[in-house]
Design an enzyme around this catalytic site. Structure first.
Site, PDB file in Angstrom:
ATOM      1  N   SER A 194      -7.156  18.575 -27.492  1.00  0.00           N
ATOM      2  CA  SER A 194      -8.630  18.761 -27.466  1.00  0.00           C
ATOM      3  C   SER A 194      -8.099  18.778 -29.222  1.00  0.00           C
ATOM      4  CB  SER A 194      -9.410  20.282 -27.800  1.00  0.00           C
ATOM      5  OG  SER A 194     -10.707  19.892 -29.065  1.00  0.00           O
ATOM      6  N   GLY A 195      -8.517  17.174 -29.452  1.00  0.00           N
ATOM      7  CA  GLY A 195      -8.343  16.712 -30.492  1.00  0.00           C
ATOM      8  C   GLY A 195      -7.416  16.023 -30.863  1.00  0.00           C
ATOM      9  N   GLU A 252      -3.233  23.977 -22.383  1.00  0.00           N
ATOM     10  CA  GLU A 252      -4.009  25.254 -23.211  1.00  0.00           C
ATOM     11  C   GLU A 252      -3.486  26.153 -23.089  1.00  0.00           C
ATOM     12  OE1 GLU A 252      -8.030  25.149 -22.528  1.00  0.00           O
ATOM     13  OE2 GLU A 252      -8.639  22.696 -23.551  1.00  0.00           O
ATOM     14  N   THR A 271     -10.201  10.703 -26.112  1.00  0.00           N
ATOM     15  CA  THR A 271     -11.001   9.849 -25.998  1.00  0.00           C
ATOM     16  C   THR A 271     -10.892   8.580 -26.350  1.00  0.00           C
ATOM     17  OG1 THR A 271     -12.566  11.771 -25.932  1.00  0.00           O
ATOM     18  CG2 THR A 271     -14.280  10.056 -26.169  1.00  0.00           C
ATOM     19  N   ASN A 301     -12.056  19.652 -33.164  1.00  0.00           N
ATOM     20  CA  ASN A 301     -12.494  18.587 -33.134  1.00  0.00           C
ATOM     21  C   ASN A 301     -13.305  18.284 -32.533  1.00  0.00           C
ATOM     22  OD1 ASN A 301     -12.996  15.581 -32.289  1.00  0.00           O
ATOM     23  ND2 ASN A 301     -11.967  15.891 -30.321  1.00  0.00           N
ATOM     24  N   SER A 303     -15.083  16.896 -29.365  1.00  0.00           N
ATOM     25  CA  SER A 303     -13.890  16.868 -28.226  1.00  0.00           C
ATOM     26  C   SER A 303     -14.909  16.924 -27.189  1.00  0.00           C
ATOM     27  CB  SER A 303     -13.619  18.788 -28.791  1.00  0.00           C
ATOM     28  OG  SER A 303     -12.955  18.663 -27.081  1.00  0.00           O
ATOM     29  N   SER A 304     -14.401  16.278 -26.117  1.00  0.00           N
ATOM     30  CA  SER A 304     -14.634  15.917 -24.587  1.00  0.00           C
ATOM     31  C   SER A 304     -14.823  17.408 -24.187  1.00  0.00           C
ATOM     32  CB  SER A 304     -13.769  15.586 -23.917  1.00  0.00           C
ATOM     33  OG  SER A 304     -14.037  13.795 -24.343  1.00  0.00           O
ATOM     34  N   GLY A 341      -5.669  18.553 -21.965  1.00  0.00           N
ATOM     35  CA  GLY A 341      -4.011  19.085 -22.011  1.00  0.00           C
ATOM     36  C   GLY A 341      -4.012  20.960 -21.114  1.00  0.00           C
TER      37      GLY A 341
END
Length: 1029
Positions: free
Chosen positions: A107-108, A389, A112, A157, A160-161, A387
């Protein structure tokens, strides 16, 4: 001519990690850091793109950049995401190969944004047209809708998605987009009811409250104040850089472009409002007769508003929060819910409403963007998913995400090796077996149908009796104890019994990216993902078209007593479908990395990047890619790039490109085991060989540049010289022509002038004769004061006429002067000198002009009275007159005889003739007079002379002009002494013995009469009153 470039030109660090030498984790990260500092955010690993999030805008995504990378070879320019997008699009369009672009990272990291860049690039380079543009716009506008409902602000983020997205973009045979299909994976629905500190709920909640009109909020029974809703985190309700109100308008516009009807948009907003209202419903316990507690709704206002929004009977929903009905075959058992179970049911309902609404949104978008034609289509898939984690506290969600990444790593290794092998076979290169870590054993540990972790979890969830997270962990300890990638504190494998880093309620899996510790708490509940049937049926009874669609299992006519599939089972099936889909396509990889946790530009945290490099398996990517041959290139560009290193291939090789490369490498004495010849490419095993070629090329280019400069300078100088020579010839020819023309014009004009002068002279001669004869008869008188002169008869004689007038006047004056005697001439000279001294300076001067200067007014030589005085003066007397000597004591005058000779002036008593003073003229320094109409003058003596002992003389005479003129002329006539200066001022100093007295001249009033008077004012001042003229 197009300039050919290469990935190796102007390279900062190493643009392709396959060429990194030496290869280690430290050099890998150092290379990323070096490129990041120079805003080079993209780096290759073969055909894989590593993307660093710059956390700032860079000028590398412009329309000019799109054109720069359009239809260019992948390695032709510096690394860029556009190069990968262009390679994928051209392979799809020209080679009819379906493509997929896999974007991974935490994330971040910018996943996206990367997917948006890929889609925008493809939209920019594909065809144009009204229908095509509409499809492109719908595909692009699906992003804002999905981001609003599926993205949230996290600590890592701001956008973040919180779901995985896979989009298949479908193209026709020309490469123009026809439509697309979106699949979503694992929406983080737990965020709906609870958010970690410093994070927000999904964007749409805040956008709705900030951007909706007052009328819309009134219809939805909402208030703008975030603090009134329990499901909204307050500590991060507003985010810098995010304009929720503007974004709400963007989302509404995007939904309209994608194809949502107005009533559909309203239905969605009503469900969002219902979720917010649902979070405000609270419960209280109420005791029953049987001793059990039953939950009751505290304040029914929010419940009532929610039911009104959805068209549900309030009593039905209220009962569903208090009772649970369990059906088994023909029996129904109703049990009460305590407060904790009621809150669980409420949150489960909120999560289900939101997640099912999100799935419906995806389905609805797919209906709008799907291809309308049924002909065969080319497909490009874009996967934007979590990704790997590794958190401090890892639970069921991280386990599922990491399982998906294991599968993606597996397919990456498989497809990369397959691609390598296919290229080796295609090029006729002997295949060498590549050693690598195969993570299939880890995937099997998780997904095996018999004894995999997900199978054990499902089995435990379906087992009758008491099921807890602890019983699930016990089952894992029993079944997976011997597996080399599974670790647990209570495992039968004795080597872990002393490992105190493993808590009792955890297990650890050694993934390809590293070891991850999972806490089993919540695994069973999250896998069950149960929603009580009573709530499903209550939702189905709603008088709301969309709500009925979301809960089809609530239909009493279609009661299914089967237990719904678990979350793990559903996700495994989705991942399996995704993997099958990806295996049918040619993969392209984008690995996203975030450089720091602060979301700050130009900050690179080595430890954080190292952590991501490990769990993204980037080092493994490099090793697999360079296990055989690190670099390969078609013969033509290879020969074109290095041909200058060999005399036989430079400047032009006329044979086949392969033979040219063979000659080149043989001449450079490159060891044969360092390269292999394929059918169309040269394969180089070690990066050192490539860098050797590059270094030789760089040196050769410098020599060639020097040679080109030398030749160019010589050519430039010779060209300049020839141009100058040619110009000189032209200039000389033109100048000679010009000079002859000018000479001719001069001769011609001169002859014309001479002719005109001769003609004029002839005419003028006659006129002159006439003029002179006329002038002879009209001459004026001989008097010098006669100013008359005859008028000129002709204009051209103006100069001559005036010159003749001047000559005549001078001649006339000369004739007049010749009549003077020497005495008369001396008188006129004295008058002239008086004019030079006094004219315009002394008011007495005009009255003296008409008086002749006699000099000897006393007739000393004839008058017997002055016989004694005459005997004293042995020189000729130039002037003799009576003057008044002013007494300094009272200002009164005493008569004195003033005699002037060439050497002295003498003051004598008028009565007796006795000499009072005799002063040599050299002792006289100056004479001072006033500007007024008086006869006062001061004779000032030089200091230090014997005559100066008694002081200066202050005298008065009516013939002041003549006296001073003669004194001045006498001084000027002698070459032995200085000329006597004349000072004209109304105030001057006079030295009387030891004292200096100021003599001041003033204008007297009418009452003083017409006489000049001198009065003493004090010891230092004599005041002379002069009557006004």
């Amino acid at each position: 001519m197009e300039v050919k470039t290469s990935l190796l030109d102007n390279m900062i660090g190493v643009g392709d990690m396959v060429l990194l030498e030496p290869l280690s984790e430290e050099t890998f990260i150092e290379n990323l850091h070096k490129r990041f500092e120079h805003n080079e955010i993209y780096t290759y690993i073969g055909s894989v793109v590593i993307s660093m999030n710059p956390y700032k805008s860079l000028p590398i995504f412009t329309a000019d950049k799109v054109e720069e990378y359009r239809n260019r070879n992948f390695y032709e320019l510096s690394p860029h995401i556009y190069a990968l997008a262009d390679e994928a699009y051209r392979s799809l369009r020209d080679q009819d190969k379906d493509q997929c672009i896999l974007i991974t990272g935490e994330s971040g990291a910018g996943k996206t944004e990367a997917s948006k860049l890929v889609m925008s690039y493809v939209a920019a380079v594909c065809g144009k047209g009204q229908e095509v543009n509409k499809v492109k716009e719908q595909l692009l506008q699906s992003n804002p809708v999905l981001e609003a409902f599926g993205n949230a602000k996290t600590v890592r983020n701001d956008n973040s998605s919180r779901f995985g997205k896979y989009m298949d973009i479908e193209f026709d045979f020309k490469g123009d987009p026809l439509g697309g299909v979106i699949s979503n994976y694992l929406l983080e629905k737990s965020r709906v009811v609870k958010q970690p500190r410093g994070e927000r709920n999904f964007h749409v909640f805040y956008q709705l409250l900030s951007g909706a009109s007052e009328d819309t909020l009134k219809k939805l029974k909402l208030d703008r104040d975030f603090s009134k809703y329990n499901y909204l985190s307050l500590d991060s309700a507003t985010v810098n850089g995010l304009d929720d109100a503007a974004n709400f308008r963007t989302v509404r516009n995007a939904m309209q472009i994608v194809g949502f009807m107005e009533d559909e948009v309203q239905s969605v907003l009503e469900l969002v409002a219902a979720v917010l209202k649902l979070g405000n419903i609270e419960f209280k316990p109420e005791s029953r007769v049987n001793g059990f507690d039953e939950s009751r709704v505290k304040d029914k206002n929010d419940l009532k508003e929610m039911c009104e929004l959805l068209g549900i009977e309030q009593s039905v929903l209220e009962r569903a929060f208090s009772f649970r009905t369990v059906e088994a075959k023909m029996e129904k058992v109703s049990t009460t819910l305590n407060v904790a179970q009621a809150y669980y049911a409420r949150d489960a309902l909120a999560k289900n409403i939101y997640s099912r609404m999100f799935s419906w949104l995806v389905t609805r978008i797919n209906e709008s963007i799907k291809a309308q034609t049924k002909s065969r289509k080319k497909v490009m898939g874009v996967l934007d998913i979590y990704g790997f984690e590794i958190f401090e506290d890892n639970s069921f969600e991280q386990f599922i995400i990491n399982y998906c990444n294991e599968k993606l790593q597996q397919i990456f290794i498989e497809l990369t090796l397959r691609e390598e092998q296919e290229e080796y076979v295609r090029e006729g290169i002997e295949w060498t077996n590549i050693e690598y870590f195969n993570n299939a054993i880890i995937c099997d540990l998780i997904e095996n149908n018999q004894n995999g972790i997900l199978a054990m979890l499902d089995e435990e969830c379906l087992r009758p009796g008491t099921v807890t997270d602890e019983t699930f962990l016990d089952k894992l300890n029993t079944v997976c104890a011997e597996h080399q990638h599974f670790e647990s504190r209570l495992s039968k494998n004795s080597k872990f019994l002393t490992d105190h880093s493993l808590p009792h309620n955890c297990f650890r899996i050694q993934h390809y990216a590293g070891k991850v510790l999972y806490r089993v708490e919540g695994f069973v509940d999250k896998n069950n993902d149960l929603l009580y049937r009573d709530l499903s049926q209550a939702m189905y009874k709603a008088n709301h078209s969309l709500m009925k669609l979301l809960f089809p299992e609530g239909n009493p006519a279609k009661v299914n007593l089967k237990r719904p599939p678990t979350a793990g089972f559903q996700f495994r099936a989705s991942v399996g479908t995704l993997m099958k889909n990806l295996l049918t396509k040619n993969p392209n990889y984008i690995r996203c990395i975030k450089p720091n946790d602060k979301k700050a530009a130009q900050v690179f945290t080595d430890s954080l990047v190292c952590h991501q490099v490990r769990y993204l398996g980037l080092m493994e990517n490099v090793r697999v890619r360079r296990a055989g041959y690190a670099f390969r290139q078609p013969y033509e560009p290879c020969l074109e790039r290095y041909k200058m290193l060999c005399k036989q291939t430079w400047p032009h090789w006329k044979g086949p490109a392969r033979e040219g490369v063979e000659v080149l490498l043989k001449d450079l004495e490159v060891p044969e085991d360092e390269f292999s010849y394929g059918r169309s490419k040269i394969f180089i095993r070690n990066p050192r060989t490539l860098f050797f070629l590059e270094e030789r090329r760089r040196q050769c280019l410098e020599d060639l540049a020097t040679l080109i400069q030398k030749i160019y300078r010589g050519w430039k100088c010779r060209t300049h010289f020839l141009l100058l020579k040619k110009s000189q010839v032209v200039v000389a020819a033109w100048y000679r022509r010009y000079a002859q023309q000018r000479k001719y014009q001069k001769i011609k004009s001169s002859s014309i002038v001479v002719q005109s002068f001769i003609r004029g002279w002839k005419v003028g001669l006659k006129l002159m004769q006439k003029y002179f004869l006329g002038l002879k008869n009209t001459m004026p008188s001989m008097s010098p004061i006669d100013k008359s002169w005859p008028a000129r008869p002709y204009l051209f004689l103006e100069g001559t006429h005036q010159e003749l007038r001047k000559i005549f006047h001078l001649w006339r004056c000369k004739k007049y002067r010749s009549q003077f005697t020497e005495e008369k001439k001396a008188i006129y000279e004295e008058k002239l000198e008086a004019s030079e001294i006094f004219k315009g300076k002394k008011a007495l001067y005009p009255s003296s002009v008409g008086q002749p200067f006699k000099g000897d007014y006393l007739e000393i030589n004839k008058n017997p009275k002055y016989q004694k005085l005459n005997s004293v003066v042995d020189e000729k007397v130039l002037l003799a007159d009576v003057v008044n000597k002013i007494n300094r004591a009272n200002g009164k005058g005493a008569s004195r005889i003033f005699l002037l000779t060439k050497k002295n002036f003498v003051l004598a008593d008028q009565k007796t003739g006795q000499v009072k003073a005799s002063v040599p003229l050299p002792d006289l320094s100056s004479v001072s007079v006033s500007t007024q109409n008086d006869g006062f003058f001061a004779l000032k003596l030089k200091e230090g002379t014997p005559s100066a002992a008694k002081g200066d003389f202050l005298l008065s005479s009516d013939r002041l002009i003549e006296i001073i003129t003669k004194l001045h002329r006498t001084g000027a006539a002698s070459a032995e002494r200085e000329q006597i200066s004349v000072d004209i001022s109304d105030e001057f100093l006079v030295q009387f013995k030891q004292d200096k007295v100021c003599v001041k001249f003033i204008q007297a009033g009418p009452k003083n009469g017409n006489s000049v008077t001198c009065k003493r004012k004090n010891n230092r001042l004599l005041e002379v009153s002069v009557p006004s003229p």
